[in-house]
Scaffold this motif. Structure first.
Motif, PDB file in Angstrom:
ATOM      1  N   ILE A 134       0.434  -1.051   0.017  1.00 51.37           N
ATOM      2  CA  ILE A 134       0.070   0.034   0.365  1.00 51.37           C
ATOM      3  C   ILE A 134       1.009   1.195   0.040  1.00 51.37           C
ATOM      4  O   ILE A 134       0.529   2.143  -0.732  1.00 51.37           O
ATOM      5  CB  ILE A 134      -1.461  -0.589   1.055  1.00 51.37           C
ATOM      6  CG1 ILE A 134      -2.116  -0.778   1.260  1.00 51.37           C
ATOM      7  CG2 ILE A 134      -1.721   1.265   1.197  1.00 51.37           C
ATOM      8  CD1 ILE A 134      -2.594  -1.948   2.316  1.00 51.37           C
ATOM      9  N   CYS A 158      -5.326  -3.373  -5.235  1.00 52.27           N
ATOM     10  CA  CYS A 158      -6.954  -2.806  -4.132  1.00 52.27           C
ATOM     11  C   CYS A 158      -7.934  -3.739  -3.828  1.00 52.27           C
ATOM     12  O   CYS A 158      -8.511  -4.117  -2.972  1.00 52.27           O
ATOM     13  CB  CYS A 158      -7.374  -1.778  -4.524  1.00 52.27           C
ATOM     14  SG  CYS A 158      -6.485  -0.452  -4.351  1.00 52.27           S
ATOM     15  N   LEU A 182      -7.078  -6.453  -1.779  1.00 53.37           N
ATOM     16  CA  LEU A 182      -6.587  -5.820  -0.542  1.00 53.37           C
ATOM     17  C   LEU A 182      -7.244  -6.154   0.579  1.00 53.37           C
ATOM     18  O   LEU A 182      -7.353  -6.505   1.518  1.00 53.37           O
ATOM     19  CB  LEU A 182      -6.171  -4.945  -0.412  1.00 53.37           C
ATOM     20  CG  LEU A 182      -4.290  -4.717  -1.477  1.00 53.37           C
ATOM     21  CD1 LEU A 182      -4.100  -3.400  -1.149  1.00 53.37           C
ATOM     22  CD2 LEU A 182      -2.967  -5.437  -0.102  1.00 53.37           C
ATOM     23  N   GLU A 231      -4.660   2.513   5.507  1.00 49.94           N
ATOM     24  CA  GLU A 231      -3.150   3.144   5.197  1.00 49.94           C
ATOM     25  C   GLU A 231      -3.948   2.935   3.859  1.00 49.94           C
ATOM     26  O   GLU A 231      -4.276   3.478   2.760  1.00 49.94           O
ATOM     27  CB  GLU A 231      -2.715   2.108   4.847  1.00 49.94           C
ATOM     28  CG  GLU A 231      -1.286   2.761   5.760  1.00 49.94           C
ATOM     29  CD  GLU A 231      -1.434   1.851   7.222  1.00 49.94           C
ATOM     30  OE1 GLU A 231      -2.777   1.558   7.312  1.00 49.94           O
ATOM     31  OE2 GLU A 231      -0.505   1.782   8.059  1.00 49.94           O
ATOM     32  N   LEU A 232      -5.039   1.778   3.486  1.00 53.31           N
ATOM     33  CA  LEU A 232      -5.644   1.475   2.205  1.00 53.31           C
ATOM     34  C   LEU A 232      -6.872   2.611   2.121  1.00 53.31           C
ATOM     35  O   LEU A 232      -7.159   2.794   1.402  1.00 53.31           O
ATOM     36  CB  LEU A 232      -6.472   0.131   2.797  1.00 53.31           C
ATOM     37  CG  LEU A 232      -7.501  -0.347   0.984  1.00 53.31           C
ATOM     38  CD1 LEU A 232      -6.338  -0.458  -0.091  1.00 53.31           C
ATOM     39  CD2 LEU A 232      -7.567  -1.573   1.428  1.00 53.31           C
ATOM     40  N   LEU A 292      -5.686   5.798   0.642  1.00 60.86           N
ATOM     41  CA  LEU A 292      -5.389   4.261  -1.027  1.00 60.86           C
ATOM     42  C   LEU A 292      -6.051   5.942  -1.384  1.00 60.86           C
ATOM     43  O   LEU A 292      -6.628   6.152  -2.750  1.00 60.86           O
ATOM     44  CB  LEU A 292      -4.108   4.007  -0.977  1.00 60.86           C
ATOM     45  CG  LEU A 292      -4.220   3.074  -2.066  1.00 60.86           C
ATOM     46  CD1 LEU A 292      -3.158   4.470  -3.170  1.00 60.86           C
ATOM     47  CD2 LEU A 292      -3.684   1.868  -2.295  1.00 60.86           C
TER      48      LEU A 292
END
Lengths: 480, 931
Positions: B546, B574, B577, B589-590, B593
């Motif tokens: 990420i 993603c 993820l 964090e994701l 993003l």
């Protein structure tokens, strides 16, 4: 013991494949259907065969780096038989398809699986497989001839003759024989009327004219020389004796002939002839001749027997050293001819190619004997002559252009990995010392045939690697 | 173009694709043309051989039924008998064709007269050994007859079982090369006869003897074997005759066959040997040592089929023929031949397969799996070590064999051997590293796969490999798909996925450590592919991935460029993820993003998707999230599937976008039975004006497209047996293909839906004939099932019969009877006087039973009647056929017969009219026709 279908497909670069000849055997298909029951997979029409076949052989989409159907690492591409996936991955498959590729020609046949369809039987349990292989090899010789690459019109006429050839060798899907290689039958023949004795099926005609027995003994020598103590040099010799009782004799204490394979026309064999085998250890007590081969010869040229032999030293021992200095390479080559080899070469050439370099500029090389020739495509070679001293040297430097014009490439030869390849032929010589005495050829016939015997030594894959670079390992033999 | 060239073209078109070729004509007419040309005396042999080749290769396509097969065989037989004696090649080809037709159309199996006659003729041919009469040139005919008989015996085992003495004598007498054909025929007959006898309990000596001395008719009805009888190596138990039978005679026959075997060609010899092996295996009184005298010759052979037959012998008789010494020797020969420099590559590959399936005298397992014979030691196999100079198949084959060898070897020896194999793998990778060609790359990865499958347990080596691969990846990111493929396959094939996870983890690390410059646009897509795969592994932490993505997006101009493909590749990472089990650790964090993409990325579609993911991530628990994202391949509602699939490239999207094919008939068209249209007898009276109705009638054709169409009505229903999956189908598009060129293209028809238990929708098919002949249509349908997948399926062909194209006389509505009659009379007169020139008249008579004539007219001609004067027993009927053909009938009943006078302006329609009338009058009478 039958095949279901046969195809000849041509595949020119940049074009899609094309069926040049095809033949189906409906009675065999009927059996295939009955044997496979519900799992029967019909053969698709010819128009889709090339694409399926080329996909399986990895010859489609040459411009794409990775295609899953082609590049999957778990596909079993370590077998002589491929499967055609008719509906893409996971769909119905046609198996086992045997293929032989020669140049742009692909020959393929589908043997009948005389076994329950599931689980897939191993290939050696199917009788049709070896028969299919033999048929394909025969057709390959017939179509391509001895040169291996027929002209388009010659190929077309041979393809046109295939139906009548198949009528003889595989009329209803059952291989009976292999076709004679193109152009191999002598002109003066007549059909045999038969007599008190049965005529061999592989000699359908009788020869009219003076009988000649010509025995040619060709030995080929392969070698990999590394010039390093860590890597052992390798060489081996194998021979062919293509054409009544012939006796092969070896000189006193010559090393025995190994892995002897004989043509089916040989009527009987002595057990001791077959005992030596290259995979065995040599105990010195092995049979070393004379080797007798009683046979009834077919009329065409044929390979009576093949063998391999271990000779103590390679005929030409070489050393090759290459040093890189700024923008040029220093070359040093020494070639020594072994004392047992007659210095009577018909030709002898040493090719020294450079790969993955810029184009070659000036070449300043001295040759101890012979003439230096430089080829434009960055290959250069010296036509060698061994002087009385039996040693030839070649020394000098090679400069390369600093531009970006790249020469030929090779994935193996990078950095200082480089080789010299030798091409030579010595008439009237064999390394094993094996020979056929003209007077030992016994012919049981009222007519006295002329008997001709010849022998020769020819190089095959004779490499001398640069000892200052990494050379690729070539054989497991060094494990021994 | 000459006729020969024309045929040449047609036949190559046929051979390339019979179905496409037959779409432009019919099977019957093509077959008729072929047979006609074969009877043509002027055509040369070469052309005729070409024509026969079609029947040789595709008899079942041209002769779809046994009756057609029988007729064709008879035709070919007459061609055969009329072919002059010198046309040997043609005669042989015709013989093979007849045999093919007879066997494939089940004439042989059902024992028809033609098959019987043909068999007799073949047998006479092989008995007629007096070649001197016509010279040696007739030999090929006899050879072909032997081949045909052999094939018939194979397809109907036991057929020759009562003819063995005759066959034996023929075989003995023959001294020309033909002895091979006789020998093979006899041996096959012998083997099958004995096989049949093994089915019988308690065989007596007399019965056994009678087989060899049989000289009777063909055994049509004896208890034959199944066509599918397998060779004995495939049977769990070899069928055997009862013990103690007197085998003296059989033994001497076998010895003489073996003695002369070397006179046969190698392939035929191998076939002979296999049959003889089967015979010996079935007869307990015969000892396998019979073959001993041949063994030495066979061991030394260079021929692959003979060597194979020897291995078959080994498999069947094991230690009753082969001593331990023989076995060892044979195996050594095999290893030697597997690398003999003078053999061809396919042969060597075959011998390597034979080593892996070597029939040992004392096998440890007999599972049919690849296993190494215990006698193959590392030392013996050393010469089969793979090298970089081998072609790829040989190399992989040798590698596989050597892996097995070293897996079995003793420890010290094995380590050394594995070391060598490992060096070989490294040498291959080095070539790949030096920009090896595509083929080299694929081969190297296959080699890696084979190596890992055997030695993945050796940690030191497998870790070295990972290092090497990552090192290569850093230089050649184009290897990404190969590496992903390798990781996937290893995971699939090994229970222990550790190696793949390690590799992926290292690859992730390798990408993280790359200098930013190397993450160029082109390479980035490879790296994203790898990261996407890495994100699937629950055991690998994803934080770095990420960070990297965020880093790349922030510090480059990717967002401004707004490339959809790159955006989609990032989103694909993603997506995986989102499903990662330890998403909690990287939640913020994701989210960052996704938010960053949804704001900054200059592509609306990517923004939307990112926002959608963001919403999913921030609002759903992980369980629900994975539930939404999970790809359900089967079942599930269409909506769900398309949602989750379209979010990122995945298997699902591919399956949604491809049209699946089913070979079953899902739907069918059923003709709607039309109620006979009422004739408008109560039409309005004539309007007073006297008009020339013919002119009016003909004037109508000035309007383009007038009266040029026939509309046929069908119900679209489900075919009988279909899957539940197809119970409700939607947005059906029916596509029609014509099988001939007599009709204009039919346009596609769209139907909204068909439900299995609902009312079938009606479909109107509009046909526009150029020539009003009967035809049939190929129909295919594309439709969607409930789960959202699209399908393509064929419907049963729709045949359009001749009367279906009939239309009533196209006059304006409300035309009176008089005007119809006027038109009828005008056309009748014109055609009777031969105008236009294709006109013709004809007569058809039949004998109706009482009252049946009126019924007949009512049921068949009601809508087409012009006048109906039942009292006078006379009727006038007119059929109009688009585009502008007429068939006029005047039917009158005389004393004892009904006469139908026929007039038409297109004589080509007469045969159809005739068969139509014959058809409808068949039930009520016997007919007499008259041109």
């Amino acid at each position: 013991m039958s095949i279901r279908a046969l195809w000849v497909v041509s595949h020119e670069k940049g074009e899609s494949g094309k069926v040049r000849f095809s033949r189906r055997f409906p009675t065999v298909e009927l059996r295939a259907k009955s044997l496979a029951g519900t799992q029967y997979v019909a053969i698709p029409e010819d128009c889709v065969i090339p694409k399926l076949l080329l996909t399986e052989l990895g010859l489609v989409d040459a411009d794409k780096p990775y295609v899953e159907v082609r590049g999957d690492c778990a596909r079993h591409h370590r077998s002589l038989a491929v499967e055609l996936r008719l509906d893409g991955p996971g769909g119905r498959t046609l198996w086992p398809l045997l293929t032989v590729t020669q140049g742009a020609l692909i020959l393929a046949c589908l043997p009948l699986v005389e076994a329950p369809p599931e689980p897939r039987p191993p290939l050696p349990s199917l009788a049709s497989v070896s028969q299919g292989l033999a048929l394909l090899s025969g057709l390959q010789d017939f179509l391509c001839g001895p040169g291996g690459k027929p002209e388009p019109d010659v190929l077309a006429s041979r393809l046109a003759a295939l139906p009548s050839v198949l009528l003889q060798v595989c009329p209803l899907g059952r291989p009976l024989d292999t076709p004679l290689p193109a152009g191999s039958v002598p002109a003066a023949v007549a059909p045999s009327p038969g007599g008190a004795q049965k005529q061999p099926a592989w000699k359908a005609v009788v020869h009219q004219g003076r009988a000649v027995v010509s025995v040619a003994l060709t030995e080929k020598v392969r070698s990999m020389q590394y010039g390093k103590s860590s890597q052992q040099d390798i060489w081996d010799v194998y021979g062919v004796l293509p054409n009544v009782t012939i006796t092969l004799t070896l000189p006193h204490n010559g090393s025995p002939l190994q892995d002897i394979l004989v043509h089916p026309c040989v009527t009987s064999l002595n057990a001791s002839i077959l005992t030596t085998c290259s995979v065995d250890e040599n105990d010195g007590s092995a049979f070393s001749g004379p080797y007798k081969f009683p046979f009834s010869p077919p009329l065409e040229l044929f390979r009576l027997c093949s063998y391999t032999s271990q000779v103590p030293v390679p005929p030409i021992l070489g050393s090759y050293q290459l040093k890189a200095e700024e923008n040029h390479l220093k070359v040093n080559v020494v070639l020594k001819l072994h004392e047992s080899v007659k210095n009577s070469f018909e030709y002898c050439e040493a090719h020294i190619p450079f790969f993955n370099q810029n184009l070659m500029g000036s070449v300043e090389v001295k040759v101890s004997s012979g003439q230096l020739e430089v080829s434009k495509e960055k290959n250069w070679f010296g036509s060698l002559k061994f002087p009385k001293s039996r040693e030839a040297t070649l020394e000098g430097t090679v400069h390369f252009f600093s531009g970006t014009v790249a020469g030929p490439t090779d994935p193996l030869c990078t950095g200082l990995t480089a080789y010299i390849k030798l091409y030579f032929r010595v008439p009237d010589l064999t390394l094993s010392g094996c020979c056929v005495d003209q007077h030992s050829v016994q012919v049981y016939s009222s007519a006295k045939p002329r008997i001709v015997t010849t022998r020769e030594l020819v190089s095959s894959e004779y490499y001398i690697w640069n000892s200052t670079g990494d050379a690729p390992v070539s054989s497991g033999l060094m494990m021994l | 173009m000459t006729i020969a060239d024309l045929w040449d073209q047609r036949i190559s078109a046929f051979l390339l694709s019979p179905s496409q070729f037959l779409a432009t004509t019919t099977t019957e007419s093509f077959l008729a043309e072929l047979l006609h040309e074969l009877r043509n005396d002027k055509a040369n042999d070469q052309l005729k051989i070409l024509l026969v080749s079609v029947l040789l290769g595709h008899p079942t396509i041209l002769c779809p039924s046994a009756s057609v097969g029988e007729e064709t065989a008879l035709e070919l037989l007459s061609v055969f008998s009329h072919t002059p004696q010198k046309s040997i090649l043609l005669k042989c080809n015709v013989m093979l064709a007849i045999t093919n037709v007879i066997i494939c159309t089940s004439c042989l199996a059902t024992h028809t007269k033609t098959a019987e006659d043909w068999l007799d003729l073949l047998f006479q041919t092989i008995q007629d050994t007096n070649d001197y009469r016509c010279g040696l040139s007739q030999q090929p005919i006899r050879a072909a007859a032997c081949d045909c008989l052999r094939e018939m015996e194979t397809c109907s085992p036991g057929l020759l079982s009562q003819k063995l003495e005759a066959l034996y004598l023929l075989k003995q007498q023959e001294t020309t090369v033909l002895h091979q054909s006789y020998c093979l025929l006899y041996t096959l007959g012998l083997k099958n006869a004995i096989r049949i006898l093994t089915n019988q309990k308690d065989v007596t000596d007399l019965e056994f003897k009678s087989i060899l001395g049989g000289n009777e008719g063909f055994a049509w009805k004896s208890n034959q074997l199944e066509l599918t009888s397998l060779p004995i190596n495939m049977l769990v138990q070899v069928p055997r005759l009862t013990q103690g039978l007197d085998c003296k005679e059989l033994k001497s026959i076998m010895s003489s066959l073996l003695e002369e075997s070397y006179l046969l060609t190698p392939i035929s010899q191998s076939a002979l040997l296999r049959e003889l092996v089967e015979v010996v295996a079935m007869v307990p009184g015969l000892s396998p040592t019979l073959f001993k005298s041949q063994l030495l010759r066979l061991f030394g052979t260079a021929d692959v089929s003979l060597m194979h037959a020897t291995l078959f012998m080994k498999d069947t008789f094991t230690d009753s023929l082969f001593t331990a010494e023989d076995e060892n020797f044979l195996l050594k020969r095999l290893v030697g031949t597997a690398q003999h420099p003078l053999l061809r590559i396919p042969e060597k590959l075959f011998y390597m397969e034979c080593i892996l399936h070597f029939p040992e005298n004392r096998p440890i397992s007999s599972s049919g799996e690849e296993s190494l014979p215990v006698l193959v030691t590392p030392r013996l196999a050393a010469s089969l070590h793979p090298t970089v100079f081998n072609d790829s198949t040989t190399m992989l084959c040798r590698l596989n064999l050597l892996c097995l060898v070293h897996l079995e070897a003793d420890e010290g020896e094995a380590d050394k051997g594995i070391g060598f194999l490992f060096d070989h793998i490294l040498a291959l990778l080095k070539i790949v590293d030096n920009d090896g060609s595509r083929e080299v790359v694929v081969t190297s990865f296959r080699a890696l796969f084979i190596f890992l499958m055997h030695f993945n347990g050796m940690e030191e080596l497998s870790e070295k490999l990972i290092d090497k691969l990552c090192d290569m990846y850093s230089r050649h990111s184009r290897l990404a798909p190969n590496l992903i493929g390798l990781a996937d396959r290893i995971q699939e094939h090994l229970d222990d996925p550790v190696w793949s996870v390690k590799l992926l983890r290292e690859l992730q690390k390798c990408i993280m450590e790359m200098p930013p410059l190397q993450l160029t646009i082109h390479n980035l897509s490879w790296h994203l592919k790898v990261l996407k795969r890495v994100a699937k592994e629950g055991q690998i932490t994803q934080r770095n991935t990420i960070y990297l993505l965020l880093n790349v997006l922030i510090n480059s101009n990717l967002c401004e460029r707004g490339n959809w493909q790159v955006g989609n590749a990032v989103l694909a990472v993603c997506r995986n993820l989102l499903e990662h089990p330890s998403i909690d650790q990287v939640f913020i964090e994701l989210a960052d993003l996704l938010q960053y993409i949804s704001i900054q990325y200059d592509d609306t579609d990517i923004k939307d998707h990112a926002r959608f993911y963001y919403t999913l991530l921030t609002n759903l628990s992980w369980e629900k999230l994975t539930g939404v994202l999970a790809q359900k391949l089967d079942g599930g509602r269409a909506k769900e599937r398309s949602h989750s699939a379209i979010m990122a490239e995945s298997e699902g999207i591919a399956s949604n976008l491809t049209v699946h094919k089913t070979n079953r008939h899902v739907l069918q068209l059923i003709k709607v039975q039309e109620k006979a249209t009422q004739s408008s007898s109560e039409s309005v009276e004539a309007t007073g004006e006297v008009r020339n109705w013919l002119e009016v009638y003909q004037g109508q054709f000035q309007t383009p497209g007038f009266g040029s169409e026939v509309t046929l009505r069908y119900n679209l229903t489900h075919a009988k047996e279909t899957d539940l999956l197809f119970d409700k189908v939607f947005t059906i598009c029916l596509h029609f293909e014509l099988k001939d060129s007599n009709y204009a293209m039919v346009s596609d028809i769209h139907v909204p839906c068909v439900f299995r238990d609902g009312k079938p929708p009606e479909v109107k098919v509009k046909l526009k004939p150029f020539q009003p002949y009967p035809t049939s249509l190929c129909v295919s349908a594309m439709f969607t099932t409930q789960d959202g997948r699209s399908w393509h399926s064929r419907l049963p062909d729709v045949s359009v019969s001749f009367p279906e194209i009939f239309l009533p006389l196209p006059l304006p509505p409300n035309s009176s009877c008089e005007c119809k009659e006027q038109v009828f009379e005008h056309i009748w007169e014109a055609t009777a006087s031969g105008n236009p020139d294709k006109s013709a008249i004809s007569l058809f008579c039949f004998k109706p039973e009482d009252e049946s004539l009126a019924d007949l007219i009512k049921t068949h001609f009601q809508g087409y009647l012009i006048t109906d004067q039942q009292s006078e027993r006379s009727w006038k009927v007119l059929f109009f056929l688009p585009p502008k053909c007429h068939i006029l009938l005047k039917i009158t009943q005389a004393e004892d017969a009904a006469r139908v006078s026929i007039a038409t302006d297109n004589w080509e329609l007469l045969p159809f009219v005739n068969s139509y009338l014959q058809n409808i009058t068949d039930n009520c009478s016997s007919t007499v026709t008259d041109g």
